[in-house]
Design a protein around this motif. Structure first.
Motif, PDB file in Angstrom:
ATOM      1  N   GLU A  68       0.829  -1.200   0.000  1.00 49.42           N
ATOM      2  CA  GLU A  68       0.000   0.000   0.000  1.00 49.42           C
ATOM      3  C   GLU A  68       0.871   1.261   0.000  1.00 49.42           C
ATOM      4  O   GLU A  68       0.622   2.207  -0.755  1.00 49.42           O
ATOM      5  N   HIS A  69       1.873   1.251   0.849  1.00 48.26           N
ATOM      6  CA  HIS A  69       2.761   2.413   0.970  1.00 48.26           C
ATOM      7  C   HIS A  69       3.510   2.656  -0.332  1.00 48.26           C
ATOM      8  O   HIS A  69       3.594   3.793  -0.819  1.00 48.26           O
ATOM      9  N   PHE A  70       4.047   1.579  -0.923  1.00 49.82           N
ATOM     10  CA  PHE A  70       4.828   1.712  -2.149  1.00 49.82           C
ATOM     11  C   PHE A  70       3.963   2.200  -3.306  1.00 49.82           C
ATOM     12  O   PHE A  70       4.374   3.091  -4.068  1.00 49.82           O
ATOM     13  N   ASN A  71       2.769   1.633  -3.455  1.00 41.58           N
ATOM     14  CA  ASN A  71       1.897   2.045  -4.552  1.00 41.58           C
ATOM     15  C   ASN A  71       1.502   3.511  -4.437  1.00 41.58           C
ATOM     16  O   ASN A  71       1.388   4.222  -5.450  1.00 41.58           O
ATOM     17  N   ALA A  72       1.302   3.974  -3.195  1.00 43.93           N
ATOM     18  CA  ALA A  72       0.952   5.381  -2.992  1.00 43.93           C
ATOM     19  C   ALA A  72       2.105   6.288  -3.427  1.00 43.93           C
ATOM     20  O   ALA A  72       1.895   7.305  -4.097  1.00 43.93           O
ATOM     21  N   LEU A  73       3.335   5.888  -3.070  1.00 43.24           N
ATOM     22  CA  LEU A  73       4.497   6.687  -3.447  1.00 43.24           C
ATOM     23  C   LEU A  73       4.750   6.634  -4.953  1.00 43.24           C
ATOM     24  O   LEU A  73       5.111   7.643  -5.574  1.00 43.24           O
ATOM     25  N   ARG A  74       4.537   5.465  -5.521  1.00 48.00           N
ATOM     26  CA  ARG A  74       4.845   5.321  -6.948  1.00 48.00           C
ATOM     27  C   ARG A  74       3.860   6.102  -7.814  1.00 48.00           C
ATOM     28  O   ARG A  74       4.166   6.436  -8.952  1.00 48.00           O
ATOM     29  N   GLY A  75       2.697   6.385  -7.233  1.00 47.61           N
ATOM     30  CA  GLY A  75       1.770   7.244  -7.953  1.00 47.61           C
ATOM     31  C   GLY A  75       2.319   8.651  -8.130  1.00 47.61           C
ATOM     32  O   GLY A  75       1.970   9.357  -9.079  1.00 47.61           O
TER      33      GLY A  75
END
Length: 246
Positions: A68-75
């Motif tokens: 969840e954290h990574f996907n938010a940042l990668r956005g």
């Protein structure tokens, strides 16, 4: 944005442990190690069961799962790289090979299981007794105390109070002893065993603890890595090279 990556670990001490393992194994990651590792601790990654957890999630705290954290940042940063190196907690967990966020779970319970052994615990304690200048009768008494406290700790926390099983392991030698040890500890939290040993030893000798849980990476220079363990550790360290070398 500056680092270009996020490294997910159980806790901040894992970074120090990985660095010490890279140095001990002369791994290429040690030569390009990022002195300001952009890590994210997930040790509090638990079900949202209370208000504190809900608030932490809302504020982007450590309750967010790595994905969840990574996907938010990668956005926000499309080229961001990620890697998760996490504990298995004694349960089989499939390794995730993903271009964005590969996730490796240690085969053994946690990263400390790869270097916390009776030999290393005894060696570290003995060296510190010598370094503190104890000689003669005092040294002999304290060396005996180390062996007694270590036996008591292992009998209780590793062999569940089964003295017969403990004695069988104690009398075994070489590969036989190593096989018994690995079988008994693969699903046990050895960081807790190490911490309990140093706490008991501190009480017995009436001295400050030689090591706390956050300092266990200091044991690593004293290990003799078994080939099987070193192979997995090297494979995990291999995963760090693209991050630090990017």
């Amino acid at each position: 944005r500056q680092s270009g990556y996020v490294l997910y670990v159980e806790g901040s001490t894992d970074v120090a442990i990985l660095r010490a393992l890279a140095d001990r194994l002369d791994h290429p990651a040690a030569t390009i190690w990022d002195e300001r590792v952009n890590s994210y601790a997930v040790r509090n990654d638990a079900p949202q069961q209370d208000l504190i957890a809900e608030l932490a999630r809302a504020e982007g705290g450590v309750e967010l799962k790595p994905r969840e954290h990574f996907n938010a940042l990668r956005g926000l940063i499309p080229q961001l790289m990620g890697l998760a190196i996490l504990d298995s907690d004694g349960r089989p967990r499939p390794e995730v090979r993903d271009d964005g966020l590969p996730m490796h779970y240690w085969r053994r319970y946690e990263i400390e299981n790869y270097f916390v052994t009776p030999r290393v615990l005894r060696r570290f304690a003995e060296l510190h007794i010598v370094e503190r200048g104890n000689v003669g009768l005092f040294e002999h008494n304290e060396m005996a105390a180390i062996d007694e406290v270590l036996a008591e700790t292992l009998r209780t926390l590793v062999f569940d109070g089964d003295d017969a099983a403990f004695q069988t392991w104690s009398r075994a030698e070489g590969d036989a002893a190593d096989l018994i040890w690995e079988a008994k500890t693969e699903r046990r939290k050895l960081s807790s065993v190490a911490e309990d040993f140093f706490r008991r030893l501190s009480k017995r000798l009436e001295r400050p603890m030689l090591l706390t849980k956050g300092e266990l990476h200091r044991l690593i220079p004293h290990i003799q890595p078994a080939p099987a363990a070193a192979e997995e550790v090297r494979a995990v360290l291999d995963l760090l090279v693209p991050l630090f070398g990017a």
